[in-house]
Design a protein around this motif. Structure first.
Motif, PDB file in Angstrom:
ATOM      1  N   ARG A  27       0.844  -1.163  -0.053  1.00 34.48           N
ATOM      2  CA  ARG A  27      -0.249   0.028  -0.006  1.00 34.48           C
ATOM      3  C   ARG A  27       0.898   1.300  -0.001  1.00 34.48           C
ATOM      4  N   ILE A  28       1.880   1.146   0.891  1.00 29.64           N
ATOM      5  CA  ILE A  28       2.799   2.307   0.780  1.00 29.64           C
ATOM      6  C   ILE A  28       3.526   2.728  -0.405  1.00 29.64           C
ATOM      7  N   ALA A  29       4.132   1.528  -1.064  1.00 29.43           N
ATOM      8  CA  ALA A  29       4.812   1.587  -2.260  1.00 29.43           C
ATOM      9  C   ALA A  29       4.032   2.057  -3.272  1.00 29.43           C
ATOM     10  N   LYS A  30       2.696   1.811  -3.347  1.00 29.63           N
ATOM     11  CA  LYS A  30       1.682   2.364  -4.248  1.00 29.63           C
ATOM     12  C   LYS A  30       1.425   3.773  -4.092  1.00 29.63           C
ATOM     13  N   GLU A  31       1.428   4.195  -2.823  1.00 32.69           N
ATOM     14  CA  GLU A  31       1.228   5.498  -2.549  1.00 32.69           C
ATOM     15  C   GLU A  31       2.389   6.262  -2.931  1.00 32.69           C
ATOM     16  N   HIS A  32       3.366   5.786  -3.080  1.00 32.51           N
ATOM     17  CA  HIS A  32       4.697   6.697  -3.504  1.00 32.51           C
ATOM     18  C   HIS A  32       4.688   6.217  -5.172  1.00 32.51           C
ATOM     19  N   SER A  33       3.854   5.940  -5.913  1.00 26.74           N
ATOM     20  CA  SER A  33       3.572   5.671  -7.430  1.00 26.74           C
ATOM     21  C   SER A  33       4.560   4.714  -7.697  1.00 26.74           C
ATOM     22  N   VAL A  34       4.735   3.558  -6.956  1.00 25.21           N
ATOM     23  CA  VAL A  34       5.555   2.514  -7.235  1.00 25.21           C
ATOM     24  C   VAL A  34       4.934   1.679  -8.146  1.00 25.21           C
ATOM     25  N   THR A  35       5.103   1.327  -9.456  1.00 23.29           N
ATOM     26  CA  THR A  35       4.288   0.355 -10.295  1.00 23.29           C
ATOM     27  C   THR A  35       4.872  -1.078 -10.508  1.00 23.29           C
ATOM     28  N   ARG A  36       6.234  -1.333 -10.028  1.00 23.26           N
ATOM     29  CA  ARG A  36       6.817  -2.570 -10.177  1.00 23.26           C
ATOM     30  C   ARG A  36       7.687  -2.745  -8.921  1.00 23.26           C
ATOM     31  N   LEU A  37       7.636  -3.915  -8.280  1.00 30.28           N
ATOM     32  CA  LEU A  37       8.219  -4.518  -7.314  1.00 30.28           C
ATOM     33  C   LEU A  37       8.990  -5.793  -7.540  1.00 30.28           C
ATOM     34  N   THR A  38      10.123  -5.941  -6.992  1.00 31.22           N
ATOM     35  CA  THR A  38      10.883  -7.008  -6.925  1.00 31.22           C
ATOM     36  C   THR A  38      11.433  -7.373  -5.443  1.00 31.22           C
ATOM     37  N   LEU A  39      11.940  -8.761  -5.359  1.00 34.61           N
ATOM     38  CA  LEU A  39      12.560  -9.182  -4.185  1.00 34.61           C
ATOM     39  C   LEU A  39      13.318 -10.436  -4.287  1.00 34.61           C
ATOM     40  N   GLU A  40      14.230 -10.639  -3.507  1.00 34.70           N
ATOM     41  CA  GLU A  40      14.679 -12.075  -3.620  1.00 34.70           C
ATOM     42  C   GLU A  40      14.172 -12.871  -2.655  1.00 34.70           C
ATOM     43  N   VAL A  41      14.021 -14.102  -2.561  1.00 30.91           N
ATOM     44  CA  VAL A  41      13.547 -15.070  -1.569  1.00 30.91           C
ATOM     45  C   VAL A  41      14.396 -16.381  -1.745  1.00 30.91           C
ATOM     46  N   ARG A  42      14.888 -17.108  -0.729  1.00 33.22           N
ATOM     47  CA  ARG A  42      15.593 -18.483  -0.703  1.00 33.22           C
ATOM     48  C   ARG A  42      14.825 -19.438  -1.694  1.00 33.22           C
ATOM     49  N   VAL A  43      15.294 -20.277  -2.444  1.00 24.97           N
ATOM     50  CA  VAL A  43      14.804 -21.279  -3.107  1.00 24.97           C
ATOM     51  C   VAL A  43      13.879 -22.141  -2.291  1.00 24.97           C
ATOM     52  N   SER A  44      14.375 -22.221  -1.014  1.00 23.44           N
ATOM     53  CA  SER A  44      13.923 -23.341  -0.144  1.00 23.44           C
ATOM     54  C   SER A  44      12.812 -22.927   0.598  1.00 23.44           C
ATOM     55  N   ASN A  45      12.385 -21.322   0.675  1.00 23.41           N
ATOM     56  CA  ASN A  45      11.422 -20.544   1.504  1.00 23.41           C
ATOM     57  C   ASN A  45      10.212 -20.692   0.636  1.00 23.41           C
ATOM     58  N   THR A  46       9.527 -21.958   0.588  1.00 27.96           N
ATOM     59  CA  THR A  46       8.072 -22.075  -0.249  1.00 27.96           C
ATOM     60  C   THR A  46       7.181 -21.278   0.400  1.00 27.96           C
ATOM     61  N   LYS A  47       7.252 -21.198   2.071  1.00 20.59           N
ATOM     62  CA  LYS A  47       6.362 -20.638   2.584  1.00 20.59           C
ATOM     63  C   LYS A  47       5.953 -19.042   2.352  1.00 20.59           C
ATOM     64  N   ALA A  48       7.310 -18.392   2.179  1.00 22.63           N
ATOM     65  CA  ALA A  48       7.282 -17.159   1.870  1.00 22.63           C
ATOM     66  C   ALA A  48       6.831 -16.719   0.335  1.00 22.63           C
ATOM     67  N   GLN A  49       7.199 -17.753  -0.637  1.00 20.96           N
ATOM     68  CA  GLN A  49       6.892 -17.502  -1.840  1.00 20.96           C
ATOM     69  C   GLN A  49       5.543 -17.874  -2.192  1.00 20.96           C
ATOM     70  N   GLN A  50       4.735 -18.658  -1.314  1.00 20.46           N
ATOM     71  CA  GLN A  50       3.334 -18.645  -1.399  1.00 20.46           C
ATOM     72  C   GLN A  50       2.768 -17.423  -0.950  1.00 20.46           C
ATOM     73  N   LEU A  51       3.446 -16.684   0.176  1.00 19.66           N
ATOM     74  CA  LEU A  51       2.752 -15.285   0.502  1.00 19.66           C
ATOM     75  C   LEU A  51       2.986 -14.634  -0.658  1.00 19.66           C
ATOM     76  N   TYR A  52       3.921 -14.364  -1.449  1.00 12.81           N
ATOM     77  CA  TYR A  52       4.349 -13.336  -2.221  1.00 12.81           C
ATOM     78  C   TYR A  52       3.324 -13.787  -3.502  1.00 12.81           C
ATOM     79  N   LYS A  53       3.201 -14.951  -3.913  1.00 10.95           N
ATOM     80  CA  LYS A  53       2.218 -15.323  -5.088  1.00 10.95           C
ATOM     81  C   LYS A  53       0.881 -14.780  -4.727  1.00 10.95           C
ATOM     82  N   LYS A  54       0.273 -14.986  -3.437  1.00 11.51           N
ATOM     83  CA  LYS A  54      -0.863 -14.366  -3.183  1.00 11.51           C
ATOM     84  C   LYS A  54      -1.204 -12.767  -3.471  1.00 11.51           C
ATOM     85  N   PHE A  55      -0.174 -12.139  -3.369  1.00  9.27           N
ATOM     86  CA  PHE A  55       0.034 -10.632  -3.910  1.00  9.27           C
ATOM     87  C   PHE A  55       0.087 -10.466  -5.143  1.00  9.27           C
ATOM     88  N   GLY A  56       0.292 -11.531  -6.005  1.00 12.15           N
ATOM     89  CA  GLY A  56       0.520 -11.431  -7.555  1.00 12.15           C
ATOM     90  C   GLY A  56       2.106 -11.426  -8.177  1.00 12.15           C
TER      91      GLY A  56
END
Length: 148
Positions: free
Chosen positions: A94-123
């Protein structure tokens, strides 16, 4: 569930951020790294999640023009599994969008499937692999991204 509130982090929060960082990550950032984020990184924006006036989580993003790079999303292990990570990420986006961010990236461990699933819920979608990204065990990182 006790209510969790969010606010922008300040330098006064560094000790709390370090406590969470070392509890969550096997390659935690140093105090110096956090201080650098607050004092010299003009692109850094951090938020904390609080419950009963205690910091239970934090997240950060570097906002560069219309792009954002999520640095960390962390909930203390004692508080994980209650949906706070999802709420924290939603607030950061929400804050990123407020700051006119249109594209976001991140790195996550390949083994951290729990976090990957969370990020996928947000597109977030899978992107590239950064080989041997993590210094503690040379694990690869999965780059994920989302566009608004």
């Amino acid at each position: 569930m006790n209510e969790v509130t969010f606010r922008q982090a300040t330098i006064a929060d560094v000790k709390s951020l370090l406590r969470i960082e070392t509890a969550v990550f096997s390659s935690p950032w140093s105090e110096k790294a956090f201080r650098n984020e607050f004092y010299t990184n003009q692109f850094a924006y951090y938020i904390v999640a609080e419950q009963n006036e205690a910091v239970i989580g934090y997240a950060g993003v570097w906002i560069i023009l219309d792009e954002g790079h999520i640095t960390n999303v962390a909930i203390h292990p004692d508080q994980q599994g209650n949906g706070y990570g999802k709420a924290l990420l939603a607030e950061l986006l929400r804050i990123a969008k407020e700051h006119s961010v249109t594209r976001l990236t991140l790195e996550v461990r390949v083994s951290n499937t729990k976090a990957q699933q969370l990020y996928k819920k947000f597109g977030f979608k899978d992107g590239a692999i950064r080989k041997k990204y993590y210094p503690d065990n040379q694990e690869d990182a999965l780059v994920m991204w989302v566009e608004e």
